[in-house]
Design a protein around this motif. Structure first.
Motif, mmCIF file in Angstrom:
data_model
loop_
_atom_site.group_PDB
_atom_site.id
_atom_site.type_symbol
_atom_site.label_atom_id
_atom_site.label_comp_id
_atom_site.label_asym_id
_atom_site.label_seq_id
_atom_site.Cartn_x
_atom_site.Cartn_y
_atom_site.Cartn_z
ATOM 1 N N LYS A 2 0.850 -1.366 0.152
ATOM 2 C CA LYS A 2 0.055 -0.129 0.050
ATOM 3 C C LYS A 2 0.856 0.987 -0.074
ATOM 4 C CE LYS A 2 -4.730 -0.997 1.859
ATOM 5 N NZ LYS A 2 -4.877 -1.936 2.861
ATOM 6 N N THR A 3 0.382 2.417 -0.605
ATOM 7 C CA THR A 3 1.060 3.391 -0.546
ATOM 8 C C THR A 3 0.129 4.541 0.188
ATOM 9 O OG1 THR A 3 0.087 4.585 -2.496
ATOM 10 C CG2 THR A 3 1.956 3.059 -2.917
ATOM 11 N N LEU A 4 0.826 5.457 0.560
ATOM 12 C CA LEU A 4 0.199 6.670 1.149
ATOM 13 C C LEU A 4 -1.133 6.959 0.635
ATOM 14 C CD1 LEU A 4 0.749 8.565 3.385
ATOM 15 C CD2 LEU A 4 2.287 9.731 2.035
ATOM 16 N N GLN A 5 -1.420 7.134 -0.692
ATOM 17 C CA GLN A 5 -2.367 7.387 -1.345
ATOM 18 C C GLN A 5 -3.739 6.665 -1.058
ATOM 19 O OE1 GLN A 5 -2.622 10.343 -3.008
ATOM 20 N NE2 GLN A 5 -0.699 10.673 -4.382
ATOM 21 N N ASP A 6 -3.376 5.426 -0.698
ATOM 22 C CA ASP A 6 -4.271 4.498 -0.369
ATOM 23 C C ASP A 6 -5.087 4.570 0.909
ATOM 24 O OD1 ASP A 6 -3.734 3.252 -2.786
ATOM 25 O OD2 ASP A 6 -2.261 2.050 -1.883
ATOM 26 N N GLU A 159 4.174 -4.507 11.421
ATOM 27 C CA GLU A 159 3.246 -5.430 11.701
ATOM 28 C C GLU A 159 1.898 -5.281 12.574
ATOM 29 O OE1 GLU A 159 5.541 -8.613 13.050
ATOM 30 O OE2 GLU A 159 7.328 -8.027 11.333
ATOM 31 N N LYS A 160 2.029 -4.187 13.259
ATOM 32 C CA LYS A 160 0.847 -3.969 14.332
ATOM 33 C C LYS A 160 0.020 -2.884 13.945
ATOM 34 C CE LYS A 160 2.624 -5.912 18.114
ATOM 35 N NZ LYS A 160 2.048 -6.979 18.940
ATOM 36 N N LEU A 161 0.360 -2.201 12.913
ATOM 37 C CA LEU A 161 -0.851 -1.052 12.451
ATOM 38 C C LEU A 161 -1.048 -1.470 10.862
ATOM 39 C CD1 LEU A 161 0.717 1.897 14.268
ATOM 40 C CD2 LEU A 161 -1.397 0.725 14.945
ATOM 41 N N PRO A 162 -2.087 -0.829 10.580
ATOM 42 C CA PRO A 162 -2.227 -0.441 9.087
ATOM 43 C C PRO A 162 -1.091 0.318 8.581
ATOM 44 C CG PRO A 162 -4.331 0.095 9.969
ATOM 45 C CD PRO A 162 -3.429 -0.327 11.179
ATOM 46 N N LEU A 388 6.578 -4.031 4.683
ATOM 47 C CA LEU A 388 5.552 -3.277 3.993
ATOM 48 C C LEU A 388 4.897 -4.448 2.755
ATOM 49 C CD1 LEU A 388 7.000 0.103 3.828
ATOM 50 C CD2 LEU A 388 5.065 -0.699 5.521
ATOM 51 N N ASP A 389 5.764 -4.967 2.099
ATOM 52 C CA ASP A 389 5.369 -5.867 1.214
ATOM 53 C C ASP A 389 4.569 -7.137 1.590
ATOM 54 O OD1 ASP A 389 6.549 -4.781 -0.896
ATOM 55 O OD2 ASP A 389 8.411 -5.905 -0.666
ATOM 56 N N ASP A 390 4.729 -7.287 3.091
ATOM 57 C CA ASP A 390 4.226 -8.367 3.648
ATOM 58 C C ASP A 390 2.773 -8.344 4.039
ATOM 59 O OD1 ASP A 390 6.341 -9.952 3.311
ATOM 60 O OD2 ASP A 390 6.966 -9.933 5.300
ATOM 61 N N LYS A 391 2.396 -7.105 4.201
ATOM 62 C CA LYS A 391 1.340 -6.630 4.600
ATOM 63 C C LYS A 391 0.109 -6.966 3.655
ATOM 64 C CE LYS A 391 0.439 -4.110 7.820
ATOM 65 N NZ LYS A 391 0.505 -4.444 9.283
#
Ligand code: 3PG
Length: 391
Positions: A2-6, A159-162, A388-391
């Motif tokens: 995800k990026t900031l825009q999302d 890992e703890k937050l969106p 971040l990729d793993d999210k």
């Protein structure tokens, strides 16, 4: 990823990891490139009505409070750049931080203290991760320069937050990633710096990717020696001569043009005041040391740069800290600044050099990573990116 825009950040508390590990002298920031590079993300978050909680390390305090490594000068510079107040806390988390957060409103910025004052940061400690997560609703990682570290504020809290990447992180990954995966050709890499030892993996990886590999800096002389020339008192890593030969063989096998200095600036002493002269590469006198690439080499490198569609540069061509030996590095910077191809400065010393020489704005991309861009160019997966990729 995800990026900031999302993310809808309006009214949310956003924990944003940035790399404000900037050079300082006498309590003042001497190069604010990394702070400026994080502004698009910070300004976006503010415009969209978030409370921005910024976190960074500075230096290597190793889990202790070191007064000179407090982030107050950074807060001051950031406040000037944003044109608004930055609330700076003297602690990393706890009562003071909670109080500050209870008093701010949407569109405000809080900078917590140097996260490496807490021993839990580098240990990726669960209780520190929880403390970070408890402060915020969302996590943004914009600290590309620290993406090669798996620490509480770079991977743990992701890992703890969106979570999402910030604009700087996104741009760095895009530019460096495209260069390595789908380069415009001819693709040239210029690798300099003092030691072969520090560039082994990057040279090895780039030989799989580039059309031309140009070398310079102190590390070049081990290659010159490997070719059978005498190098006088120039830098030599005896134990890397065989490896240098292997690399030149690999280049040949892969059809990569391996480009070495043809002439050099030699000095009779490692100092600014040394006597110097320009000699051909096969004529380095026994008592002299090569400290920069010479004019014929500069011109040769310039031609290759001009004929390239993409150039990545990492590592100075000589001892650019001394004016007498800065000419080669300046010439390469000039070549890149003046060429039509896409130019990428791969961080660290070369980024500092183009900044110091006044060419930073003429490059297409100057990476804010030092170790991080090097590891990226080695083909490694950076933990901060992977989290971040793993999210
Ligand atoms: C850097 O300057 O390369 C980064 O901020 C990382 O710093 P570190 O090498 O102390 O982890």
């Amino acid at each position: 990823k995800k990026t900031l825009q999302d993310l809808d950040v309006n009214g949310k508390k956003v924990f944003c990891r940035v790399d404000f590990n900037v050079p300082m002298k006498n309590g003042e920031v001497t190069d604010d490139t990394r702070i400026r590079a994080a502004l698009p993300t910070i300004e976006h978050l503010l415009e969209k009505g978030a409370v921005v909680i910024l976190a960074s390390h500075l230096g290597r305090p190793k889990g202790e409070v070191i007064e000179e490594l407090r982030l107050d000068p950074v807060a001051e510079r950031l406040s000037d750049l944003l044109g608004k107040e930055v609330v700076k806390t003297d602690t990393v988390y706890g009562k003071e931080v909670n109080e500050a957060l209870s008093q701010v409103s949407n569109g405000d910025v809080v900078l917590i203290e140097n996260v490496r004052f807490d021993p839990g940061e580098e240990k990726n400690d669960p209780s520190l991760i929880q403390a970070f997560a408890d402060m915020a609703d969302l996590y943004i990682n914009d600290a590309f320069g620290t993406a090669h570290r798996a620490h509480a504020s770079t991977t743990g809290v992701a890992e703890k937050l969106p979570a999402a990447t910030g604009f700087l992180m996104e741009k760095e990954i895009e530019v460096l990633g495209k260069a390595l995966e789908n380069p415009d050709r001819p693709f040239t890499a210029i690798i300099g710096g003092a030691k072969v030892k520090d560039k082994i993996n990057v040279i090895d990886h780039l030989l799989d990717k580039v059309d031309n590999l140009i070398i310079g800096g102190g590390l070049a002389y081990t290659f010159v020696k490997a070719q059978g020339y005498e190098i006088g008192k120039s830098l030599l890593e005896e134990d890397k001569i065989e490896l240098a030969k292997d690399f030149m063989q690999k280049a040949q096998d892969k059809g990569v043009r391996f480009v070495m200095p043809e002439d050099v600036v030699v000095a009779d002493d490692f100092s600014e005041e040394a006597n110097t002269k320009i000699v051909d590469i096969e004529e380095i006198p026994a008592d002299w040391e090569a400290l920069d690439i010479g004019p014929a080499t500069r011109e040769k490198y310039n031609q290759i740069v001009k004929d390239s569609k993409l150039v990545i540069w990492n590592g100075p061509m000589g001892v650019f800290e001394y004016n007498a030996f800065a000419g080669g590095t300046r010439a390469v910077a000039e070549s890149l600044a003046g060429t039509e191809g896409y130019t990428v400065i791969g961080g660290g010393d070369s980024a500092a050099a183009v900044e110091k020489l006044g060419f930073a704005d003429d490059m297409d991309h100057v990476s804010t990573g030092g170790g991080a861009s090097l590891e990226f160019m080695e083909g490694k997966v950076l933990p901060g990116v992977k989290a971040l990729d793993d999210k």
